[in-house]
Scaffold this motif. Sequence first.
Motif, PDB file in Angstrom:
ATOM      1  N   THR A 205       0.833  -1.209   0.000  1.00 18.44           N
ATOM      2  CA  THR A 205       0.000   0.000   0.000  1.00 18.44           C
ATOM      3  C   THR A 205       0.860   1.249   0.000  1.00 18.44           C
ATOM      4  OG1 THR A 205      -1.797  -1.120   1.172  1.00 18.44           O
ATOM      5  CG2 THR A 205      -1.751   1.288   1.272  1.00 18.44           C
ATOM      6  N   GLU A 206       1.834   1.281   0.934  1.00 17.98           N
ATOM      7  CA  GLU A 206       2.706   2.450   1.025  1.00 17.98           C
ATOM      8  C   GLU A 206       3.553   2.611  -0.235  1.00 17.98           C
ATOM      9  OE1 GLU A 206       2.370   0.128   3.264  1.00 17.98           O
ATOM     10  OE2 GLU A 206       1.920   1.022   5.218  1.00 17.98           O
ATOM     11  N   HIS A 207       4.042   1.477  -0.763  1.00 25.40           N
ATOM     12  CA  HIS A 207       4.893   1.513  -1.950  1.00 25.40           C
ATOM     13  C   HIS A 207       4.168   2.178  -3.119  1.00 25.40           C
ATOM     14  CE1 HIS A 207       7.965  -0.076  -4.786  1.00 25.40           C
ATOM     15  NE2 HIS A 207       6.940  -0.134  -5.623  1.00 25.40           N
ATOM     16  N   TYR A 208       2.927   1.782  -3.350  1.00 21.48           N
ATOM     17  CA  TYR A 208       2.219   2.286  -4.528  1.00 21.48           C
ATOM     18  C   TYR A 208       1.496   3.609  -4.270  1.00 21.48           C
ATOM     19  CZ  TYR A 208       3.340  -1.908  -7.091  1.00 21.48           C
ATOM     20  OH  TYR A 208       4.021  -2.904  -7.741  1.00 21.48           O
ATOM     21  N   LEU A 209       1.550   4.113  -3.038  1.00 24.02           N
ATOM     22  CA  LEU A 209       1.110   5.484  -2.786  1.00 24.02           C
ATOM     23  C   LEU A 209       2.279   6.456  -2.932  1.00 24.02           C
ATOM     24  CD1 LEU A 209      -1.279   5.000   0.274  1.00 24.02           C
ATOM     25  CD2 LEU A 209      -1.930   5.792  -2.007  1.00 24.02           C
ATOM     26  N   ALA A 210       3.466   5.991  -2.561  1.00 30.22           N
ATOM     27  CA  ALA A 210       4.673   6.838  -2.642  1.00 30.22           C
ATOM     28  C   ALA A 210       5.274   6.737  -4.041  1.00 30.22           C
ATOM     29  CB  ALA A 210       5.681   6.419  -1.581  1.00 30.22           C
ATOM     30  N   THR A 211       4.553   7.258  -5.020  1.00 28.04           N
ATOM     31  CA  THR A 211       4.976   7.145  -6.409  1.00 28.04           C
ATOM     32  C   THR A 211       5.019   8.530  -7.056  1.00 28.04           C
ATOM     33  OG1 THR A 211       2.690   6.820  -7.125  1.00 28.04           O
ATOM     34  CG2 THR A 211       3.983   4.838  -6.638  1.00 28.04           C
ATOM     35  N   GLU A 212       5.337   8.537  -8.354  1.00 19.83           N
ATOM     36  CA  GLU A 212       5.349   9.813  -9.070  1.00 19.83           C
ATOM     37  C   GLU A 212       3.969  10.449  -8.998  1.00 19.83           C
ATOM     38  OE1 GLU A 212       3.698   7.063 -12.173  1.00 19.83           O
ATOM     39  OE2 GLU A 212       5.260   6.916 -10.653  1.00 19.83           O
ATOM     40  N   GLY A 213       3.954  11.774  -9.024  1.00 17.75           N
ATOM     41  CA  GLY A 213       2.709  12.523  -8.849  1.00 17.75           C
ATOM     42  C   GLY A 213       2.896  13.599  -7.800  1.00 17.75           C
ATOM     43  N   LYS A 214       1.830  13.991  -7.156  1.00 19.88           N
ATOM     44  CA  LYS A 214       1.884  15.080  -6.182  1.00 19.88           C
ATOM     45  C   LYS A 214       2.365  14.579  -4.817  1.00 19.88           C
ATOM     46  CE  LYS A 214      -1.044  18.394  -3.734  1.00 19.88           C
ATOM     47  NZ  LYS A 214      -2.413  18.901  -3.549  1.00 19.88           N
ATOM     48  N   HIS A 292       4.330  19.596  -4.672  1.00 24.93           N
ATOM     49  CA  HIS A 292       4.992  19.569  -5.977  1.00 24.93           C
ATOM     50  C   HIS A 292       4.569  18.300  -6.699  1.00 24.93           C
ATOM     51  CE1 HIS A 292       7.993  20.690  -8.937  1.00 24.93           C
ATOM     52  NE2 HIS A 292       8.499  19.462  -8.903  1.00 24.93           N
ATOM     53  N   ILE A 293       4.521  18.382  -8.024  1.00 23.69           N
ATOM     54  CA  ILE A 293       4.162  17.223  -8.844  1.00 23.69           C
ATOM     55  C   ILE A 293       5.409  16.729  -9.570  1.00 23.69           C
ATOM     56  CG2 ILE A 293       2.831  16.414 -10.827  1.00 23.69           C
ATOM     57  CD1 ILE A 293       0.659  18.389 -10.049  1.00 23.69           C
ATOM     58  N   TYR A 294       5.747  15.475  -9.327  1.00 26.58           N
ATOM     59  CA  TYR A 294       6.865  14.825 -10.017  1.00 26.58           C
ATOM     60  C   TYR A 294       6.308  13.960 -11.141  1.00 26.58           C
ATOM     61  CZ  TYR A 294      10.050  16.237  -6.277  1.00 26.58           C
ATOM     62  OH  TYR A 294      10.809  16.961  -5.399  1.00 26.58           O
ATOM     63  N   GLU A 295       6.846  14.141 -12.329  1.00 26.07           N
ATOM     64  CA  GLU A 295       6.339  13.410 -13.484  1.00 26.07           C
ATOM     65  C   GLU A 295       6.905  12.005 -13.589  1.00 26.07           C
ATOM     66  OE1 GLU A 295       7.024  15.701 -16.971  1.00 26.07           O
ATOM     67  OE2 GLU A 295       5.641  17.318 -16.400  1.00 26.07           O
ATOM     68  N   LYS A 296       8.060  11.780 -12.949  1.00 28.46           N
ATOM     69  CA  LYS A 296       8.702  10.473 -13.046  1.00 28.46           C
ATOM     70  C   LYS A 296       9.073   9.962 -11.665  1.00 28.46           C
ATOM     71  CE  LYS A 296      10.849  11.160 -17.605  1.00 28.46           C
ATOM     72  NZ  LYS A 296      12.115  11.109 -18.365  1.00 28.46           N
ATOM     73  N   PRO A 297       9.117   8.641 -11.493  1.00 23.94           N
ATOM     74  CA  PRO A 297       9.633   8.099 -10.240  1.00 23.94           C
ATOM     75  C   PRO A 297      11.142   8.326 -10.169  1.00 23.94           C
ATOM     76  CG  PRO A 297       9.270   6.330 -11.808  1.00 23.94           C
ATOM     77  CD  PRO A 297       8.734   7.579 -12.437  1.00 23.94           C
ATOM     78  N   GLY A 298      11.704   8.169  -8.985  1.00 22.28           N
ATOM     79  CA  GLY A 298      13.152   8.310  -8.865  1.00 22.28           C
ATOM     80  C   GLY A 298      13.572   8.822  -7.505  1.00 22.28           C
ATOM     81  N   LYS A 331       1.896   1.694 -10.861  1.00 28.30           N
ATOM     82  CA  LYS A 331       1.524   0.611 -11.769  1.00 28.30           C
ATOM     83  C   LYS A 331       1.192   1.141 -13.165  1.00 28.30           C
ATOM     84  CE  LYS A 331      -0.259  -2.364  -8.097  1.00 28.30           C
ATOM     85  NZ  LYS A 331      -1.436  -3.070  -7.542  1.00 28.30           N
ATOM     86  N   ASN A 332       0.886   2.418 -13.258  1.00 26.40           N
ATOM     87  CA  ASN A 332       0.521   3.025 -14.544  1.00 26.40           C
ATOM     88  C   ASN A 332       1.669   3.787 -15.181  1.00 26.40           C
ATOM     89  OD1 ASN A 332      -2.189   2.142 -14.331  1.00 26.40           O
ATOM     90  ND2 ASN A 332      -2.664   3.888 -13.010  1.00 26.40           N
ATOM     91  N   TYR A 333       2.857   3.727 -14.568  1.00 27.30           N
ATOM     92  CA  TYR A 333       3.977   4.468 -15.134  1.00 27.30           C
ATOM     93  C   TYR A 333       4.300   3.913 -16.520  1.00 27.30           C
ATOM     94  CZ  TYR A 333       8.626   6.561 -15.577  1.00 27.30           C
ATOM     95  OH  TYR A 333       9.706   7.268 -16.019  1.00 27.30           O
ATOM     96  N   GLU A 334       4.408   4.822 -17.498  1.00 26.97           N
ATOM     97  CA  GLU A 334       4.458   4.412 -18.905  1.00 26.97           C
ATOM     98  C   GLU A 334       5.766   3.760 -19.314  1.00 26.97           C
ATOM     99  OE1 GLU A 334       5.953   8.730 -20.673  1.00 26.97           O
ATOM    100  OE2 GLU A 334       3.963   7.977 -21.138  1.00 26.97           O
ATOM    101  N   PHE A 335       6.841   3.990 -18.541  1.00 28.58           N
ATOM    102  CA  PHE A 335       8.140   3.461 -18.968  1.00 28.58           C
ATOM    103  C   PHE A 335       8.642   2.464 -17.939  1.00 28.58           C
ATOM    104  CE2 PHE A 335      12.846   3.736 -18.947  1.00 28.58           C
ATOM    105  CZ  PHE A 335      13.059   3.167 -20.180  1.00 28.58           C
ATOM    106  N   ASP A 336       8.847   1.238 -18.378  1.00 29.51           N
ATOM    107  CA  ASP A 336       9.308   0.200 -17.462  1.00 29.51           C
ATOM    108  C   ASP A 336      10.161  -0.785 -18.245  1.00 29.51           C
ATOM    109  OD1 ASP A 336       9.705  -1.739 -15.572  1.00 29.51           O
ATOM    110  OD2 ASP A 336       7.661  -1.693 -14.816  1.00 29.51           O
ATOM    111  N   LEU A 337      11.430  -0.922 -17.854  1.00 32.27           N
ATOM    112  CA  LEU A 337      12.334  -1.834 -18.555  1.00 32.27           C
ATOM    113  C   LEU A 337      12.129  -3.272 -18.086  1.00 32.27           C
ATOM    114  CD1 LEU A 337      15.731   0.050 -18.886  1.00 32.27           C
ATOM    115  CD2 LEU A 337      14.265  -0.782 -20.703  1.00 32.27           C
TER     116      LEU A 337
END
Length: 633
Positions: A205-214, A292-298, A331-337
């Motif tokens: 739950t925490e992992h997929y809430l702490a993702t790119e975005g606001k 702040h809104i982050y467009e990418k994870p990292g 889970k919806n991040y568009e770029f995943d190797l």
Amino acid sequence: MPKFTSIEGLFNQAEQSVGPYIVDEEETSNIEPMPSNPPVGFNPMTNPMTGTLSPQGQWSWNGVSMAWVAVETEGNIGSSELIVFQPEKGIDITYKNPIVNNDSTEIIEDRDGRKKLGTLTLNNRDFWENINFNEDSFQPFLIEDKETVKTSVIKDGNGDDIVTKEINSTIYEYSIDALPFVTNPNDGDEIIRVDRYWDKKINSTEHYLATEGKINYYIYPRADGRLESGNIDLFSPRGLKTSSGGKNRFTTYAEGPEGTGYYLFKLNWGDGSPLEHTTEPKLMEGTTLLDHIYEKPGFYTISGVIYASYKGEKIDAYEQFETNILLNASKNYEFDLYNYETFANIGSMSDNSVLIKSTLNTIGVNPITKDASRTDIEFIDKVNDFDKLELLNFINKISSTILTEDFYSFYQPYNLKIKDLSNSTIHNGFIDDELFDTFKDNGLNNFDLATTKIYKGVKPMWEQLGFESDDSDIPTENIYWKNIIPSDYTFLNKSGITIEDGDNPLSGSRVPRIPYKEVIINQDDEQIWDDNYYYPNLPKLNRYGIFVEEVNIENSYGIDTAPITDLEEADFNLTLNLDLEQADTDGIIDKTNFNTLEYIQDFKLLIDDDFRIKTNTFLIPDGIEKNKDEQAF
């Protein structure tokens, strides 16, 4: 974790970002509280009740439960070395106890090679003139003619040169802490910190809430933690900076004369976006909440300056701070190797693909020969560590023998299972070496699919192909379904068929003395394949090379309605059944509705101007071959 009820409430809810190890309240139910004003130089290694060293223990201070572990002891006064163990933040260090080491806080050993998360007030605040300088315009950000607090360079307790400031009020003795967070709307707006390593399985739950975005960002003051020699002890408790009965010092100072307060200056979100609050610093109060809104994870480093000013007349004090956060990929991040733990890859991957060639090229590996003699981790030194892990993890899936020791040293700390004080695993690591070589030597080229299916349990091949019994699944049986002749076989590999030199003809148009070959067919022979191969099961040939017997194709090759070619199969155990009766690849669906499909074309990988990995290919859907005679089942 506490719930988000009000912005003001965050001041007392936020635990110290780095420092003493925090434990759950139930583990400290019988601990006596520590006095609200700890003695100067109080150290987490020292028992607050007795002032003597304990090998390990816990206490409660200002409503926060803490624990410590001692290493070496020196009499009953204190340890010469202190441990800070916060594995959820990537911190596991031993540093010198400044009380018994002349104010030295030197880190002696760092046992966690991951990026350290949390908020730090920089030990060296630097000169204001340097902080205020705009490298783009070669002019100051703040151009008002403000007097600056008197500063000088000193040697701190670690022997480093730092800038110290003249202190004329306790108002100007402070350090900066911050709470970067998102909230869980499904659990009463529970606060989820993003300066944590959240495991995708253990803390899904925490992992997929702490993702790119606001994200939300709450900055607040603590005691300065500065020692007599000027350096800051970040890892000992630093109480909240309060006044007027426990109020946030930001708030009470802002209630003074106009222009008075603590100001946020030159905020950098660390993602390449423009600096904020440069020409107009932001007045900080207990109700100030940034976002702040982050467009990418990292991994990101948020940085800035908090300065104090009375009536806005001068810069009375200032401190620089940094907050390291980690935003996971949603889970919806568009770029995943191909960073999946469970997936089905239909079609595999060729070493000749643009993706693999461009990926290897980013680290200096020859994409054709796989020669790694010129590779160097410095080629991706400025790349976000999150992208580095993605990139190196993918390369290890291509081949685990490509990366050199330098690359291994970087990603190895992220490849380990991380445990807490109770020896419970709190993070499984970012890289699973069991998936190494996943894509090695498995490319398929120039083929069409008519159907792709996955079943629960085992559906044996004899049943897939429509044979009558499991005899066709036994390799020692003649009718084993895979008992097929090699591709270089000809009719001459059948018994009873030979080639001989022909005799000279005595009559006819053929000129004598020109040799020729004659095919001899023994029509009484069984005409079986060499080495007991069975398929293709062909009729017998007569002496003229004509098929003269029929073959029972239905029993030899299964049936026409075999599951492998049945596009409309109904089976309770069927868990994946691709519908390829579409115009192009964007329309492909799973008829069972159990799976999410993603059609990935070959694409080029590159590093953009912000040193983030991206694709450089315009992806359009491919057409689908509808002629079933051209497709492989």
